[in-house]
Every structure is written in C-alpha cells, then in structure tokens.
Design an enzyme around this catalytic site. Structure first.
Site, PDB file in Angstrom:
ATOM      1  N   ILE A 148     -11.348  11.828  -4.666  1.00  0.00           N
ATOM      2  CA  ILE A 148     -12.028  10.608  -5.095  1.00  0.00           C
ATOM      3  C   ILE A 148     -12.623   9.892  -3.897  1.00  0.00           C
ATOM      4  O   ILE A 148     -13.756   9.378  -3.956  1.00  0.00           O
ATOM      5  CB  ILE A 148     -11.074   9.689  -5.870  1.00  0.00           C
ATOM      6  N   PRO A 205      -2.900   7.615  -2.728  1.00  0.00           N
ATOM      7  CA  PRO A 205      -1.869   7.623  -3.764  1.00  0.00           C
ATOM      8  C   PRO A 205      -0.815   6.577  -3.434  1.00  0.00           C
ATOM      9  O   PRO A 205      -0.703   6.137  -2.278  1.00  0.00           O
ATOM     10  CB  PRO A 205      -1.292   9.042  -3.656  1.00  0.00           C
ATOM     11  N   ARG A 263      -4.303   2.293  -6.318  1.00  0.00           N
ATOM     12  CA  ARG A 263      -3.073   1.738  -6.877  1.00  0.00           C
ATOM     13  C   ARG A 263      -2.879   0.341  -6.304  1.00  0.00           C
ATOM     14  O   ARG A 263      -3.045   0.125  -5.096  1.00  0.00           O
ATOM     15  CB  ARG A 263      -1.865   2.624  -6.540  1.00  0.00           C
ATOM     16  N   ASP A 317      -9.497  -3.170  -9.221  1.00  0.00           N
ATOM     17  CA  ASP A 317      -9.285  -2.598 -10.552  1.00  0.00           C
ATOM     18  C   ASP A 317      -7.807  -2.360 -10.840  1.00  0.00           C
ATOM     19  O   ASP A 317      -7.441  -2.077 -11.974  1.00  0.00           O
ATOM     20  CB  ASP A 317     -10.055  -1.285 -10.681  1.00  0.00           C
ATOM     21  N   GLU A 335       0.515  -3.484 -14.763  1.00  0.00           N
ATOM     22  CA  GLU A 335      -0.621  -3.256 -15.656  1.00  0.00           C
ATOM     23  C   GLU A 335      -1.027  -4.561 -16.354  1.00  0.00           C
ATOM     24  O   GLU A 335      -0.185  -5.392 -16.671  1.00  0.00           O
ATOM     25  CB  GLU A 335      -0.264  -2.205 -16.710  1.00  0.00           C
ATOM     26  N   HIS A 343      -8.011  -2.267 -14.818  1.00  0.00           N
ATOM     27  CA  HIS A 343      -7.597  -0.871 -14.609  1.00  0.00           C
ATOM     28  C   HIS A 343      -8.361   0.073 -15.538  1.00  0.00           C
ATOM     29  O   HIS A 343      -7.802   0.739 -16.410  1.00  0.00           O
ATOM     30  CB  HIS A 343      -6.088  -0.694 -14.808  1.00  0.00           C
TER      31      HIS A 343
END
Length: 319
Positions: A156, A207, A235, A259, A264, A284
């Site tokens: 990514i 990550p 993250r 984002d 969450e 997200h």
C-alpha cells in the site's frame, strides 16, 4: 470440512453463494451468517463446529477462540488481523490467514483524497458555500513539488507513493528494510527522524504491532515542520492521537487526514481529533470500495480452498 462465515462481506449474497458453490460441490458444509454480531456467546455458537472460521473486521476475542476445539483456521477477509486474539489462536494451534492486497488501490486512493482535501479545502468549501454568510474562498496548496514521506513501504505504501509521484511529488521513505520495488517507484530511503523533519506530507502505511504502537508519539510528531501535514490510513494507534490533536491545535502541524483511530467509529464525543484544527476525518473507509469488497471475498474463499487442499496461503500465523 465445516466452514462458517460469521459475518457479511459487503457483497451480494448471490456472490457469496457462487463462491461457496465449489466447496459445497466437493462435499464441504458451508454456513453463512448475513447479520453481524459482536456478542461473544453468539460468535461462539456460530463458530463452535467449524473447521474453518471466516470473518472480516469483526473482533474475534480470546474468550471465543479459547473454546474452539475443532477450528484449524481463522480466515480473515481483511488485511490487518489485530482484531483477532493471535495468542489465543496460537495456544489452540489455530492458523490465521488474511486477505492481504485486496484494498491496496482503495487505501492508496483515499490517502491521496485526504491529502487533496486538507490541501484544497474540499470539505471546507462544500460547507462554506452552503452558509448564509459565505466566508469566501479557501486558498490551498498543490502536491506538485512537495516532498512526501512514506512511512512503511509495503504494497500500500508503494502504491500510494506511485500516485503521489504522478502528481509531481518527490518521494522519501522509511521502512525496516529497503525494498527494491520501492526504490524503483522513486522512493529514497532515509531514517525516520529525517523523514519527519523533511517531508511536507507524511503518509503512514505501517501494520500495527508492539513495535509500531505509538511509533509516531509526541516526540516524533514534534519533529515535523509547522507547514507539514500527516495522513493516516493504516492503523490508529500507530500515532499518539492525543498528541497529534494538541500539535494541530497549537499550529505545530498544519493539518491531518485521518481514517483510523484508537477504536472503531463511532468515536466518543471527547475524542481529541474530533476537536482538532485542520483535521479531515473519515470513518475507517479506506478499504471500503465496491471493487475491493469483491476482491477480498474472492481472496478469502481462495484461502479456504487452498487450506482444504493442503496448500495454505496468506498465512500470517502458523498453527
């Protein structure tokens, strides 16, 4: 084998049925739950008889995994697997697979979109023009000629770098290892501190693990130029977000496009970034495109097929 898909994958049910048909034709039992649940007792009921448990980004806690005596694989239709208790899985001898690569384009494009919004005030302009007392136009910035620091040069990160390069940006990057593909994309590797001090745009693509949690803490973020912005589509806890909010409010960092968060959405009303200056927030959705959802479903079912045939793929934790 018994296979249980514990939650929807955001594709039509007919697509799920088509992907499951070859498994059924080979004599395997497939059960699909079209409604999501976070209740541990219900998750256990859905998973308890399955040899292969398939999930997306719904948490699978230790209290569920510890009771799974038949399960051999937790097949995660997502890139990150930090929502699965990996220690509990390892203790039970359960392998974990992921769907790495399904959202590469979607996440990279959102990183560019957030940058453009911070730089050009797209969301601000949309809001301002609807006001009775129009405050006037917003004078923004261009990506061309800026230095973009890519923190984490996996797939990514590299895809994002290519998009920034197409806009005319200079690329620098930080990663534990220097990848040839990243260099071919035009990334010059530097140490993290140098990247933070130099970049006009910092884009995060790491990550989340013990080594990266709060890697970008107050001390590191304070190295950034006051004119710089930061983008996080990786993250949330990689950044010390309370510190980022303080630096934004104090004018020590010019803007942010975020984002991902410490949890969450929905976020608590007092979550610091909700009240930070020049922060564009999305709930997200980096991974969430029609194309990505189809691809992740295909990868997830391919992971299931490969595991059944004795050729496991995309394993992130060996049983």
């Amino acid at each position: 084998m018994k296979i249980a898909l514990l939650e929807p994958l955001r594709v039509p049910e007919s697509r799920i049925e088509a992907l499951a048909q070859p498994l059924k034709a080979s004599g395997h039992e497939f059960t699909y739950y079209s409604e999501k649940t976070t209740d541990p007792a219900e998750l256990y009921e859905r998973a308890k008889d399955a040899d292969i448990v398939m999930i997306a980004n719904n948490p699978l806690p230790a209290e569920v995994i510890e009771k799974l005596d038949k399960t051999k694989l937790i097949n995660v239709a997502f890139t990150g697997v930090d929502h699965v208790d990996s220690k509990a899985a390892k203790d039970k001898g359960i392998a974990i697979a992921n769907a790495s690569g399904y959202a590469t384009t979607a996440v990279a494009e959102l990183a560019l979109g957030l940058t453009l919004d911070v730089y050009r005030g797209i969301s601000k302009g949309n809001n301002d023009i609807r006001q009775t007392n129009f405050p006037g136009p917003f004078q923004g910035l261009e990506i061309k000629g800026k230095t973009v620091g890519i923190v984490g040069t996996g797939n990514i990160g590299i895809e994002t770098a290519k998009l920034f390069k197409a806009f005319g940006a200079k690329l620098i990057g930080y990663n534990r290892s220097e990848k040839a593909e990243a260099k071919q994309a035009g990334i010059e590797f530097v140490e993290l501190d140098e990247l933070l001090k130099t970049a006009d745009i910092v884009s995060v693509h790491l990550p989340l693990n013990d080594g990266t949690k709060h890697m970008l803490n107050r001390e590191k973020l304070s190295l950034m130029k006051e004119t710089a912005i930061i983008i996080n589509v990786a993250r949330g806890p990689i950044i010390e977000n309370a510190a980022l909010a303080d630096l934004l409010n104090d004018g020590k960092i010019a803007g942010a496009g975020i984002d991902v968060f410490d949890g969450e959405p929905p976020l608590a009303e007092n979550y610091p970034l909700l009240h930070a200056k020049n922060a564009i927030l999305t709930p997200h959705v980096g991974f969430l495109s029609d194309e990505a959802m189809v691809l992740r479903a295909e990868i997830a079912f391919e992971n299931t097929r490969a595991f059944i045939e004795g050729n496991p793929q995309n394993i992130v934790q060996e049983a």
